[in-house]
Design an enzyme around this catalytic site. Structure first.
Site, PDB file in Angstrom:
ATOM      1  N   ASP A 231      75.719   9.255  32.495  1.00  0.00           N
ATOM      2  CA  ASP A 231      75.432   9.239  31.058  1.00  0.00           C
ATOM      3  C   ASP A 231      76.023  10.463  30.350  1.00  0.00           C
ATOM      4  O   ASP A 231      76.129  10.471  29.120  1.00  0.00           O
ATOM      5  CB  ASP A 231      73.911   9.268  30.824  1.00  0.00           C
ATOM      6  CG  ASP A 231      73.328   7.901  30.520  1.00  0.00           C
ATOM      7  OD1 ASP A 231      74.020   7.103  29.868  1.00  0.00           O
ATOM      8  OD2 ASP A 231      72.173   7.645  30.916  1.00  0.00           O
TER       9      ASP A 231
ATOM     10  N   LYS B  67      73.311  -3.768  31.887  1.00  0.00           N
ATOM     11  CA  LYS B  67      74.048  -2.764  32.667  1.00  0.00           C
ATOM     12  C   LYS B  67      74.153  -3.210  34.131  1.00  0.00           C
ATOM     13  O   LYS B  67      75.208  -3.108  34.750  1.00  0.00           O
ATOM     14  CB  LYS B  67      73.351  -1.396  32.563  1.00  0.00           C
ATOM     15  CG  LYS B  67      73.521  -0.747  31.189  1.00  0.00           C
ATOM     16  CD  LYS B  67      72.629   0.474  30.985  1.00  0.00           C
ATOM     17  CE  LYS B  67      72.798   0.996  29.558  1.00  0.00           C
ATOM     18  NZ  LYS B  67      71.959   2.163  29.254  1.00  0.00           N
TER      19      LYS B  67
ATOM     20  N   GLN C  71      67.120   5.246  31.923  1.00  0.00           N
ATOM     21  CA  GLN C  71      67.156   4.658  30.582  1.00  0.00           C
ATOM     22  C   GLN C  71      66.209   5.415  29.640  1.00  0.00           C
ATOM     23  O   GLN C  71      65.061   5.681  29.987  1.00  0.00           O
ATOM     24  CB  GLN C  71      66.774   3.171  30.652  1.00  0.00           C
ATOM     25  CG  GLN C  71      66.881   2.416  29.334  1.00  0.00           C
ATOM     26  CD  GLN C  71      68.308   2.300  28.808  1.00  0.00           C
ATOM     27  OE1 GLN C  71      69.272   2.322  29.572  1.00  0.00           O
ATOM     28  NE2 GLN C  71      68.450   2.198  27.510  1.00  0.00           N
TER      29      GLN C  71
HETATM   30  N1  GUN Z   1      69.189   4.628  25.421  1.00  0.00           N
HETATM   31  C1  GUN Z   1      70.011   4.303  24.394  1.00  0.00           C
HETATM   32  N2  GUN Z   1      71.307   4.539  24.726  1.00  0.00           N
HETATM   33  C2  GUN Z   1      71.292   5.031  25.981  1.00  0.00           C
HETATM   34  C3  GUN Z   1      72.318   5.454  26.870  1.00  0.00           C
HETATM   35  O1  GUN Z   1      73.512   5.457  26.569  1.00  0.00           O
HETATM   36  N3  GUN Z   1      71.892   5.870  28.087  1.00  0.00           N
HETATM   37  C4  GUN Z   1      70.567   5.915  28.438  1.00  0.00           C
HETATM   38  N4  GUN Z   1      70.257   6.364  29.652  1.00  0.00           N
HETATM   39  N5  GUN Z   1      69.607   5.540  27.639  1.00  0.00           N
HETATM   40  C5  GUN Z   1      69.965   5.092  26.421  1.00  0.00           C
END
Ligand code: GUN
Length: 283
Positions: free
Chosen positions: A119, A52, A96
């Site tokens: 998100d 990311k 995350q």
């Molecule tokens: N863990 C797995 N997928 C995601 C996501 O799309 N965002 C976040 N913050 N954590 C995740």
């Protein structure tokens, strides 16, 4: 034989479009900023966070990484989130998941300012999605809808079956398919006769996390198969939830793993970050 939906190539195109938007914002003196918070050392999460961050930087988005130790107290994490809420250089905040067990995930998500919740996990944003007036759509479902759109697949009037009911994928993608006038069935671990339901799907979205969970023989001829699963086999290879080769023989369109939905998730995170920056600029 199904057409393979090349998520990697589509995500690349989306990222080029986003970069143009970032360049335009920069000409106006605005550099979009994304804060990524990781707590602990989960190996998969570390890879996701690194990807990311790299993607943000390649697009010209400032990235601010905060890596906290596994035993970070919840209050300390909340203090960081509140600081990021106040930081004008930060337009998007991503914490995350999963978080360590001693931390209440819901409390942390609710601490993120909804205007920075790239998100789309904050209950305010979930509610906006539910009522059909979304602000931030969660990245993986948004990526799936973008794959459908850019592959010329129209959900209206089609029977869509979503397997999996997580807050991150299953529930929001069901809402988004419904918003585009598909008839949506959501299946989960307690669903009976799942093979019968899957076999009626014009559009199948599978987000279970178990290799081979969807048998190729269940796939409807001429359907669209979106495989969100990422499962590592003993030999180290990555596969989805759907038996790919048989699905490929029956479906009209199918996403591969890797290289299908995964690259779109990151592209949509960048898209939401740019959206957050534009919204702030436009008030
Ligand atoms: N863990 C797995 N997928 C995601 C996501 O799309 N965002 C976040 N913050 N954590 C995740």
């Amino acid at each position: 034989m199904a057409q393979i939906i090349d998520g990697k190539a589509i995500a690349q195109r989306v990222r080029e479009e986003i970069k143009e938007e970032v360049d335009e914002l920069k000409r106006r003196g605005i550099t979009p900023g994304l804060a990524v918070v990781l707590v602990g050392e989960d190996p998969a999460s570390r890879i996701y966070v690194r990807n990311k961050k790299n993607a943000a930087e390649k697009t010209g988005i400032n990235s601010f990484e905060h890596h906290l130790p596994e035993d970070t107290p919840q209050d300390e994490l909340l203090r960081l989130v509140r600081r990021l809420n106040e930081d004008d250089n930060v337009h998007g905040i991503l914490v995350q998941l999963p978080l360590p067990a001693h931390i209440d995930t819901a409390v942390v998500i609710e601490a993120i300012s909804p205007e920075k919740d790239v998100d789309g996990f904050h209950p305010y944003n979930v509610g906006r999605l539910l009522t059909g007036n979304p602000i931030f759509e969660p990245c993986t479902p948004k990526g799936i809808m973008e794959l459908l759109k850019r592959s010329g697949i129209e959900p209206a009037g089609r029977d869509a079956v979503v397997v999996g009911r997580s807050n991150i994928v299953g529930k929001p993608v069901a809402l988004m398919l419904l918003a585009q006038n598909a008839t949506v069935t959501v299946c989960h671990s307690r669903t009976r006769h799942i093979e019968r339901k899957v076999s009626e799907a014009d559009i199948l979205v599978c987000a279970v996390g178990r290799a081979g969970f969807i048998r190729g023989g269940w796939i409807k001829e001429g359907s669209v198969v979106i495989d969100v699963g990422v499962n590592r086999l003993e030999d180290g290879s990555l596969v989805g939830d759907v038996e790919f080769e048989e699905a490929r023989r029956r479906a009209a369109h199918v996403t591969p793993v890797p290289g299908g939905v995964g690259p779109m998730t990151i592209a949509m995170l960048l898209s939401n970050t740019v959206l957050a920056a534009k919204r702030r600029a436009e008030g």
